[in-house]
Every structure is written in C-alpha cells, then in structure tokens.
Enzyme design. Sequence first.
Site, mmCIF file in Angstrom:
data_model
loop_
_atom_site.group_PDB
_atom_site.id
_atom_site.type_symbol
_atom_site.label_atom_id
_atom_site.label_comp_id
_atom_site.label_asym_id
_atom_site.label_seq_id
_atom_site.Cartn_x
_atom_site.Cartn_y
_atom_site.Cartn_z
ATOM 1 N N HIS A 1 13.755 40.891 67.866
ATOM 2 C CA HIS A 1 14.465 42.017 68.487
ATOM 3 C C HIS A 1 13.768 42.479 69.762
ATOM 4 C CE1 HIS A 1 11.690 44.948 66.385
ATOM 5 N NE2 HIS A 1 11.956 45.665 67.457
ATOM 6 N N ASP B 1 13.284 38.314 61.803
ATOM 7 C CA ASP B 1 12.962 38.990 63.069
ATOM 8 C C ASP B 1 11.719 38.359 63.718
ATOM 9 O OD1 ASP B 1 13.011 40.770 65.159
ATOM 10 O OD2 ASP B 1 12.299 42.500 63.999
ATOM 11 N N GLN C 1 7.583 52.890 67.552
ATOM 12 C CA GLN C 1 8.242 52.191 68.656
ATOM 13 C C GLN C 1 7.208 51.711 69.666
ATOM 14 O OE1 GLN C 1 10.060 54.194 66.776
ATOM 15 N NE2 GLN C 1 11.479 52.501 66.511
ATOM 16 N N GLY C 2 7.336 50.452 70.069
ATOM 17 C CA GLY C 2 6.370 49.863 70.992
ATOM 18 C C GLY C 2 5.348 48.995 70.278
ATOM 19 N N ASP C 3 5.224 49.200 68.954
ATOM 20 C CA ASP C 3 4.333 48.352 68.153
ATOM 21 C C ASP C 3 5.061 47.113 67.651
ATOM 22 O OD1 ASP C 3 2.001 49.985 68.238
ATOM 23 O OD2 ASP C 3 2.844 51.292 66.688
ATOM 24 N N SER C 4 6.378 47.129 67.679
ATOM 25 C CA SER C 4 7.154 45.995 67.183
ATOM 26 C C SER C 4 6.674 44.699 67.796
ATOM 27 C CB SER C 4 8.622 46.151 67.564
ATOM 28 O OG SER C 4 9.276 46.905 66.608
HETATM 29 N N1 ARG Z 1 11.340 48.785 65.889
HETATM 30 C C1 ARG Z 1 10.153 49.376 66.408
HETATM 31 C C2 ARG Z 1 9.802 48.754 67.744
HETATM 32 O O1 ARG Z 1 10.671 48.193 68.367
HETATM 33 C C3 ARG Z 1 9.026 49.356 65.428
HETATM 34 C C4 ARG Z 1 9.315 50.321 64.385
HETATM 35 C C5 ARG Z 1 8.280 50.444 63.382
HETATM 36 N N2 ARG Z 1 8.640 51.648 62.696
HETATM 37 C C6 ARG Z 1 7.919 52.176 61.718
HETATM 38 N N3 ARG Z 1 8.274 53.286 61.214
HETATM 39 N N4 ARG Z 1 6.859 51.547 61.295
HETATM 40 O O2 ARG Z 1 8.735 48.930 68.301
#
Ligand code: ARG
Length: 258
Positions: A66, A113, A202-205
């Site tokens: 993603h 993913d 967000q940003g860790d994904s």
């Molecule tokens: N989807 C998020 C990203 O794009 C990562 C989300 C992780 N969320 C969490 N609650 N651990 O960076």
Amino acid sequence: MRRLLVLVLSALLVPTGVAAADVQVVGGERASIAANPWAVHLTDARGAQFCGGTLVAPAKVLTAAHCVQGRSPRNLRVVAGREDKLDRESGIVATPVDIWLHPQFIAADQGEDLAVLTLGEALPYSPLPFAEAADGPLYEPGTQLRALGWGRTSENGRTSRFLMQATLPVLPDDYCVRTYPHFVKADMFCAGYEGGKVDTCQGDSGGPIVAGGKLVGVTSWGEGCARKGKPGVYVRVSRYAKDLHPVVNPAPAEVVDP
Ligand code: ARG
C-alpha cells in the site's frame, strides 16, 4: 491581575496524560541507524517521507504494497544509512529501478501487503534476513518484537525527524479477530498492548518489526494509533517467504552455451 489570569489559563490548558516532548513512534524511544543499518525510509522525489522499509538483500528493499502501489519507481527514493531525516549529508539516496507488488494485493486489510523495490546498485549496509516458515515460534503470543520507523509520534501528529523504536508483544490471533472482525490470521498478526499507548502509526507502514535478528513483520494497518483495544497489524512475513525468495534472491541468469 491580567498576568495571573494568563498563568491560571495556561495551567488549565496544559494537556494532561500526554508526555508532549517524549512520545515517539507512539510511546517509543530513539533508535540508532548504526544498530539498525537495514532500516530505510521512502520519500517522494521532493524528499517527503511517507513510509518505511527494510533492506533484505544488498539491492532489495521490502516494504508494504500500500506504500508504493500506483507510484512509479522514478518518483520514489529509498533513503538508507540516515537516522535523522534532515541530515542530507549522511547515508545514500537510491532510486528504485523496479517495483514488485504481491500479485494478490488488493488492500492492506485484506492481506498480501508486500512489495519489493529493486535498486540499481548494492548498498553498503547489512541486510536483515526475513522470517521463514520454520520461524513459527517468533509469532507466539507474548514474543517481544521491536518496531522501527520515522512515522507519526501521535495519532494526529507529525512524522518523526529521527528513527524511533518501540517494543510490542505479539497478541493472540483470537484477540485480533475480536477487535478487527476482518483480520486474516494466516496473513497477519497483531502486536501491542490491550491498553494502547505504544504503537506504530502513519508513516511507519512498510517498516520493520523484528526479533531474533529477523524481519518478523511489515507494518501494515490499524485503527487510529495507540488506541485502547486497537493494536497495530503487521504482515506475517514467514507466510510469504516462498513468494519473496525468487524476487529477493533471484537465480543468476542462465548462461546459455553458444
Ligand atoms: N497504514 C499506516 C501507514 O501507512 C500504518 C498504520 C499502523 N497503524 C497502527 N495503529 N499501528 O503508515
């Protein structure tokens, strides 16, 4: 009188329960790039960071599908060897030459993913091996994993300037299914604390969650960040080892006899 009023008002406005200066990943601490040389971040062509990744071979970066779906390699940058995003003198910035998306990927919360970026050159940083089918014990509930990234340090906050880490125990699959009814046990695992407070965001994904010198998971999704009862969800990397091997370690091109 006026000054007193300002004092009283500002005391009332100090947010309670939020350690403003020290909240990282969410609820983590700083990590060094020297100790985690395989941790990389992804930026757009202008240098804005949006995801993480892991060097799994000298010229291969594993990240989340993603993160890179719909992007072209030439508009992507892999930043390696750089702990402080603003330190443009350190590390190496590489433009991928190819993006492999898991062929079954549809959306993060449906599984698969995963993506692999191929770089034009080998990077001088130690790669991290990924978990294999035999690494089942790493996914036992309670295993202490370490997540790393430059993502947000609070749910609606800004991404981190520095590499951060947090320790997150693997949670039982049944717990993840109860909190996220569409959670897919075979493809994912969830990690964190039932009470929240510490999490990726967000940003860790795309970034790593590790244990025992192996990449155990890839940060994928979650509801909000660090919320009570809403842990982070990670790709169960061992399940994809057989899909990843041909992409990460392709057999050398066959030498055809003249
Ligand atoms: N989807 C998020 C990203 O794009 C990562 C989300 C992780 N969320 C969490 N609650 N651990 O960076």
